[in-house]
Motif scaffolding. Sequence first.
Motif: not given
Length: 373
Positions: A24-45
């Motif tokens: 989803r483009p809305e989700t992708k834009a929001a995720l670009s604001l963060f730096d995730f050290s673990e894949p699971r953290d990104r998935e949860n976000a």
Amino acid sequence: MRLRIATFNIENLAARDAFGKSARPETKAALSLFDFSEPRDRENAERAIALMVEDEKRQATALAIAEARADVLICQEVDNLGVLQPFLANYVHEFTDLRYGHLKVIDGNDPRGIDVAFAARRDLVAGKNDVRFKSHHERTFGELGVLDESLAEFGIGPDDLVFNRDCLEATLDLGEAELTIFACHFKSMGQPDKGGRDATRPIREAEAKAVRAIVQERFGDEWREANWIVAGDLNDFRERILAGGRAERSLPSGIDVLFDDFGVNPVERLLPAERWTLFHQAMLKDGSLVEEHVQLDYLLLSPALAAANPEPAVEIVRRGLPYRVPLDPAHPDRSVAYLATRADRYPRVGWDRPKASDHCPLVVEIDVPPRRL
């Protein structure tokens, strides 16, 4: 019998977070604001953001449906019955005293899984047998006699399926009267830089001819006297409203056959600047900006219904559109300062998102004539 009929493309009412490989483009834009050290953290976000975005959007979608107050609701871009039922229960029924039932979603032909849906007030008819459904998504070009030379470049043959989604036929037994609705969602126009509307017109022309053939097949020589409506997102227009409010005819259209000595479009009764259900704006490769208000969503009345309703009530619900959309095509100011301060949308609707949909619900209130003796 007096009824309010509505059609609404509710834009990806899905149980899935993504279509295929594209998130989803809305989700992708929001995720670009963060730096995730673990894949699971990104998935949860991603899950958290997707749920938040979807909740905001569906509140606006439900408000638009509640404002429409339709007795019969036709929707496009519904994933399945398993997502339509909780959406109505947890959103729409929270905002209105109307209660929808008699639900129907049949898996059509769209590879993304977006289907046509039917809903009606629970108390509109007495029992399950009072609403009869028939899907036409398996009808072919050859069977319906709509294959011509213009389709050769698409590699289409007589055994290929006509409808990109479906033509869902729903017949309501209203006691003193009967009404049949043919719910559709035609082939999209595609991207302007790839030929857009002109390139894809032959497919919509075939879909429109197929719907006309199905109506005439259903009612025979008495199709003019029957109570029927062709409803849905037909993905084409016959005029465009340009900046400044000037209406310009835009023919030929892929859906002309549904207008020519066939269905009647009650939206044509409105003033030119009001005859639209979608705002389109795009930057072409040459740097030019395309901007137009167009009608893509229709409730086409049979000749009998049109004769019985010479002045039907027509409403187009626009408060769910994002603020970037000028609700008045005639107003010259397209600045953020002007558009963003109109205060004419639902609470929490944003500049581009969240929004109810990119389409508007179209509502027509009519009297359905009694059965012919």
